[in-house]
Design an enzyme around this catalytic site. Structure first.
Site, PDB file in Angstrom:
ATOM      1  CG  PHE A 148      -1.857   1.264   1.098  1.00 25.80           C
ATOM      2  CD1 PHE A 148      -3.022   1.209   0.349  1.00 25.80           C
ATOM      3  CD2 PHE A 148      -1.503   2.476   1.676  1.00 25.80           C
ATOM      4  CE1 PHE A 148      -3.835   2.338   0.194  1.00 25.80           C
ATOM      5  CE2 PHE A 148      -2.311   3.610   1.521  1.00 25.80           C
ATOM      6  CZ  PHE A 148      -3.479   3.535   0.783  1.00 25.80           C
ATOM      7  CG  ASP A 159       5.670   4.030   1.836  1.00 28.26           C
ATOM      8  OD1 ASP A 159       5.620   4.745   2.864  1.00 28.26           O
ATOM      9  OD2 ASP A 159       4.700   3.885   1.064  1.00 28.26           O
ATOM     10  CE  LYS A 216      -1.138   6.991   6.741  1.00 29.94           C
ATOM     11  NZ  LYS A 216      -0.767   5.957   5.785  1.00 29.94           N
TER      12      LYS A 216
HETATM   13  C1  LIG Z   1      -0.923   6.014   4.338  1.00 30.59           C
HETATM   14  C2  LIG Z   1       0.172   5.490   3.493  1.00 30.59           C
HETATM   15  C3  LIG Z   1       0.483   6.061   2.258  1.00 30.59           C
HETATM   16  C4  LIG Z   1      -0.358   7.155   1.640  1.00 30.59           C
HETATM   17  O1  LIG Z   1      -0.428   8.302   2.421  1.00 30.59           O
HETATM   18  P1  LIG Z   1      -1.598   9.383   2.151  1.00 30.59           P
HETATM   19  O2  LIG Z   1      -1.217  10.526   3.040  1.00 30.59           O
HETATM   20  O3  LIG Z   1      -2.881   8.744   2.540  1.00 30.59           O
HETATM   21  O4  LIG Z   1      -1.542   9.720   0.716  1.00 30.59           O
HETATM   22  C5  LIG Z   1       1.553   5.566   1.553  1.00 30.59           C
HETATM   23  N1  LIG Z   1       2.300   4.568   2.054  1.00 30.59           N
HETATM   24  C6  LIG Z   1       2.039   3.986   3.235  1.00 30.59           C
HETATM   25  C7  LIG Z   1       2.917   2.897   3.735  1.00 30.59           C
HETATM   26  C8  LIG Z   1       0.957   4.418   3.989  1.00 30.59           C
HETATM   27  O5  LIG Z   1       0.679   3.829   5.152  1.00 30.59           O
END
Ligand SMILES: *Cc1c(COP(=O)(O)O)cnc(C)c1O
Length: 401
Positions: free
Chosen positions: A141, A226, A255
């Site tokens: 994700f 990520d 985040k």
């Molecule tokens: C939440 C998340 C994203 C996307 O972040 P948004 O601020 O919702 O665009 C990308 N990678 C990971 C691992 C995430 O948990």
């Protein structure tokens, strides 16, 4: 109708139905607790998917935001502002890197990482134009943009959004042989979550991340971590990669970087990598704005002491110990995770993840289900041990019936 039902009906009438929230309407929140429009209190065991690592209404973050609100909030990058240099320098230093490219949402930062890796591939590695490949993991994700869902394996996230962006190779998560086989001379990057959050808090097998690090170095490929959800304290260390002694070429952060106050994301890397961008080639109106920088600087100041990481490690050990006991009790099939982060697979006969989440909500605990019978537990790192235990008691009781 109750105030809750009114609010939900109004939301359903006038918003796209791209979410299916639990039927709770939050009005205020403080620390690890939220209060709904009818005055009921709930323990937040999701923390905005780690965006709220420091809890709701964290005083230091609110004060930092308020002070900046009174000074200047937005300049666009057409002009310099006086918080920008400090933010970039501190974040780079904090990550042990050299350069920062700030954006707003996580998905934008992932897009930025993808664009950076491709440009680096063409300008530095010498990959023929238009042929760059990025290797990603199944069940990833990384966000919701058209390009990112192009390399998702989740039909829900992907269906009906084509045509899809080419240039990505998907391999099973945790399988080094498959990854090594997928890397070619045109591969510019391997993009991974060091722990897969949305997939159910999947921790890769020990040694996988170090092996990916060695392979990417040998093949002149960028290792992009990520850490949007896993980073900034959640797992008991600043970065989830640290558990395996790995330093990637690029961190993607989001985040918690915005402290649950404003969206702040960034790509953090070396000058050799982020230095490929020239004026006009990439940007964002809001990226690196003064308010974002002020809040993120306070986040970094809080993380620099290590106290939040330590708290996540200690409370996380306790959380996993307690969940392990529940797994022995028969209602829990498996527990995964690190620090204050757990994916709990409930025995399907006890209900779907959604049903368990609704029962927990009735008892004043908010969690989020993910695929099938899995729930995710990720409370704010400021949660007290007593509150955490109370939340776990509720889970135990829900699973006992
Ligand atoms: C939440 C998340 C994203 C996307 O972040 P948004 O601020 O919702 O665009 C990308 N990678 C990971 C691992 C995430 O948990």
């Amino acid at each position: 109708m109750s105030r809750t039902q009114d609010a939900i009906a109004a939301a359903e009438a006038h918003s796209a139905h791209n979410y299916h929230p639990l039927p709770v309407v939050v009005a205020t929140a403080e620390g690890a607790w939220m209060t709904d429009v009818e005055g009921r209190r709930y323990l937040d065991m999701l923390a905005g998917y780690s965006a709220l690592n420091f809890g709701h209404g964290n005083r230091r973050l609110i004060e930092a935001a308020k002070a900046q609100l009174e000074r200047v909030t937005l300049t666009s990058r057409a002009f310099h502002h006086d918080r920008f240099a400090e933010f970039c320098a501190r974040l780079a230093e904090f990550c042990g890197m050299e350069m920062v490219l700030p954006m707003n949402t996580g998905a934008e930062a992932v897009e930025t990482a993808v664009k950076t890796a491709r440009k680096w591939g063409y300008r530095v590695k010498g990959v023929p134009d238009g042929t760059a490949k990025i290797v990603v993991a199944a069940n990833n994700f990384h966000g919701r943009t058209t390009t990112i869902v192009s390399f998702s394996t989740d039909p829900e996230a992907r269906a009906d959004y084509g045509p899809y962006t080419p240039g990505f190779e998907i391999v099973p998560y945790g399988d080094l042989t498959a990854l090594a086989d997928a890397v070619t001379d045109n591969t510019v990057a391997v993009l991974l979550e060091p722990i897969q959050g949305e997939a159910g808090v999947l921790v890769p097998p020990p040694g996988y991340l170090p092996a990916v690090r060695r392979l990417t170095r040998e093949r002149d490929v960028l290792f992009i971590a990520d850490e949007i959800q896993s980073g900034l304290g959640r797992t008991g260390k600043t970065f989830a990669c640290e558990h395996e002694g790995v330093v990637p070429d690029m961190y993607v952060l989001g985040k918690a970087l915005g402290g649950g106050v404003v969206p702040v994301s960034a790509v953090v890397s070396s000058e050799a990598v982020l230095g490929v961008h020239r004026p006009g080639e990439h940007g964002s109106t809001f990226g690196g704005n003064p308010l974002a920088c002020a809040v993120a600087l306070e986040v970094l100041a809080m993380l620099r002491t290590g106290e939040f990481q330590q708290r996540a490690a200690e409370l996380g050990d306790h959380l996993h110990h307690e969940l392990g006991l529940m797994a022995g009790g028969g209602a829990v099939e498996a527990v995964r995770g690190r620090g204050l982060w757990a994916g709990v697979d409930i025995v399907p006969s006890k209900g779907t993840g959604r049903e368990i989440s609704e029962k927990l909500m009735d008892r004043g605990v908010l969690v989020k289900d993910t695929h099938g019978s899995t729930i995710r537990i990720a409370p704010p790192l400021v949660i007290s041990k007593e509150d955490l235990d109370w939340g776990l008691d509720q889970l135990r009781e829900v699973l006992a019936v």
